[in-house]
Design a protein around this motif. Structure first.
Motif, mmCIF file in Angstrom:
data_model
loop_
_atom_site.group_PDB
_atom_site.id
_atom_site.type_symbol
_atom_site.label_atom_id
_atom_site.label_comp_id
_atom_site.label_asym_id
_atom_site.label_seq_id
_atom_site.Cartn_x
_atom_site.Cartn_y
_atom_site.Cartn_z
ATOM 1 N N GLU A 1 -19.327 3.010 -2.124
ATOM 2 C CA GLU A 1 -18.305 3.157 -1.102
ATOM 3 C C GLU A 1 -17.109 2.259 -1.379
ATOM 4 N N VAL B 1 -6.423 5.884 7.217
ATOM 5 C CA VAL B 1 -7.358 6.538 6.305
ATOM 6 C C VAL B 1 -7.405 8.020 6.676
ATOM 7 N N ASP B 2 -7.034 8.866 5.719
ATOM 8 C CA ASP B 2 -6.975 10.317 5.957
ATOM 9 C C ASP B 2 -6.175 10.645 7.222
ATOM 10 N N ILE C 1 -13.240 4.593 2.897
ATOM 11 C CA ILE C 1 -12.355 5.600 2.311
ATOM 12 C C ILE C 1 -13.216 6.489 1.429
ATOM 13 N N PRO C 2 -13.435 7.745 1.796
ATOM 14 C CA PRO C 2 -14.307 8.606 0.983
ATOM 15 C C PRO C 2 -13.668 8.915 -0.364
ATOM 16 N N HIS C 3 -14.503 9.305 -1.307
ATOM 17 C CA HIS C 3 -13.983 9.742 -2.612
ATOM 18 C C HIS C 3 -13.048 10.924 -2.389
ATOM 19 N N GLY D 1 -10.388 10.651 -0.589
ATOM 20 C CA GLY D 1 -9.658 10.358 0.640
ATOM 21 C C GLY D 1 -8.382 9.598 0.374
ATOM 22 N N THR D 2 -7.549 9.472 1.400
ATOM 23 C CA THR D 2 -6.255 8.814 1.244
ATOM 24 C C THR D 2 -6.155 7.561 2.100
ATOM 25 N N ARG E 1 -4.697 7.648 -3.224
ATOM 26 C CA ARG E 1 -5.913 8.457 -3.202
ATOM 27 C C ARG E 1 -7.044 7.674 -3.849
ATOM 28 N N HIS E 2 -8.222 7.731 -3.244
ATOM 29 C CA HIS E 2 -9.395 7.047 -3.778
ATOM 30 C C HIS E 2 -10.051 7.915 -4.855
#
Length: 380
Positions: A86, A100-101, A111-113, A115-116, A125-126
């Motif tokens: 994560e 986040v997003d 922040i998901p893979h 995600g922004t 972007r992640h």
């Protein structure tokens, strides 16, 4: 690549080649992945930095680990850290918030893979990527930066004195694009100005634009009168047929200012008009002739036209990436939305920067979806 041969017992005695270096899916899964944040909208699109287990702080000033010049970002805005699979961001009491997003966070959030993360006007972007892939991407970035530097070196120097004054702005949507601009004296009485837009983006479009630009600068069009714009575009059209250049075509606006008569003769090849703006706001004259884009019809007879230039008049040339932009609501803006900015007259030291800045405010984004090129020539 090293290889060895072996006989697999087939009756014909044939051999087959086996690669000495094989990377199995299982090996790829075991390769170390790392967290990266990549800027996708902001001051430095493509900027990438690694995030490990130790917190990385983002802010407007040192000693933050990542310093970003943006007035909407706090001095120490947020921190990010990798926590196993994560990526976690923590707001550090910023004034304008951490998102986040698209949602403002309170405290910390994952922040998901894919995600922004948005802080101020900067969007990241992640990415969770294998390190060797990132090394290869960084080498590509370096190669593209070198190509961009070459293209930039081909652009004409700005003219601050003389019978024609110039200013310009060149902003590719990708790291390298297919727009080009230029100008040069043909002789003591004639001065050429031009802008072209190759369809597409990336190295192929940029190299095609550079090739056309070199022909124009060197006036290397046999049998053509370079003082006549229609002859110039006819010559380029014959020299760069799309079927011989990877199906690439381009649009162009080419004009010649005759100093003794204060007159511009011009020709368009599939391009929208240039605009002659008088010293009084509201005086805007479109300069356009109906011709096809260049490279499509090898034997087309191009037509030109001419207009007088009053003292203090300015010629505006620009690519369609400047006005074909989405509005915040999603609808597309067009040339009719952009023209009022020309009629408003100059404001500030750099007219190209004024126009580009105004369109960025209208779109609500610091990044254009297409290449943007603006050339402004003033005739004292």
């Amino acid at each position: 690549m090293a290889a060895h041969s072996s006989n697999d017992g087939r009756e014909d005695g044939s051999t087959h080649l086996v690669s000495a270096r094989v990377t199995s899916p299982e090996v790829e899964r075991r390769e170390e992945r790392a967290h990266y944040l990549v800027m996708v909208d902001g001051e430095q699109p493509g900027r990438r930095f690694l995030v490990g287990a130790a917190p990385v702080t983002l802010g407007r000033v040192a000693p933050c680990d990542v310093v970003i010049v943006d007035s909407q970002i706090s001095r120490a805005h947020c921190s990010v850290e990798g926590n196993g699979a994560e990526l976690v961001v923590t707001d550090l009491g910023s004034t304008n918030g951490t998102f986040v997003d698209g949602k403002r966070i309170a405290g910390s959030a994952r922040i998901p893979h894919g995600g922004t993360l948005r802080i101020g006007r900067q969007v990241f972007r992640h990415e969770l990527r294998i390190r060797r892939e990132v090394v290869a991407a960084e080498q590509l970035d370096s190669d593209l930066a070198a190509a961009r530097s070459y293209v930039d070196s081909q652009l004409s120097a700005r003219l601050r004195d003389g019978p024609v004054l110039t200013d310009w702005l060149f902003e590719p949507s990708a790291r390298i694009g297919g727009d080009a601009l230029g100008y040069h004296a043909i002789d003591e009485d004639h001065f050429a100005l031009y802008l072209l837009d190759v369809a597409g983006h990336g190295p192929a479009a940029a190299l095609h634009a550079a090739a056309v630009l070199n022909v124009l600068r060197k006036q290397a069009l046999p049998g053509m009168d370079v003082r006549r714009p229609e002859d110039v575009l006819r010559g380029l059209n014959k020299m760069f047929p799309m079927e011989e250049h990877g199906d690439m075509f381009f649009t162009a606006w080419y004009g010649v200012y005759r100093r003794s008569e204060r007159q511009i003769r011009f020709c368009c090849g599939g391009h929208h008009p240039g605009y002659l703006v008088g010293p009084d706001p509201g005086s805007t004259i479109p300069l356009w002739t109906k011709n096809p884009l260049l490279g499509a019809k090898r034997d087309h007879a191009f037509s030109g036209a001419s207009v007088p230039v009053i003292p203090g008049g300015a010629l505006y040339l620009f690519s369609d990436g400047l006005f074909e932009v989405p509005a915040p609501g999603g609808e597309m803006r067009g040339l009719e939305d952009f023209l009022p900015l020309l009629a408003a007259g100059a404001g500030g030291s750099s007219e190209p920067e004024r126009l580009v800045g105004a369109m960025k405010r209208l779109t609500g984004s610091n990044v254009f979806e297409d290449d943007v090129t603006v050339l402004v020539a003033t005739f004292p």
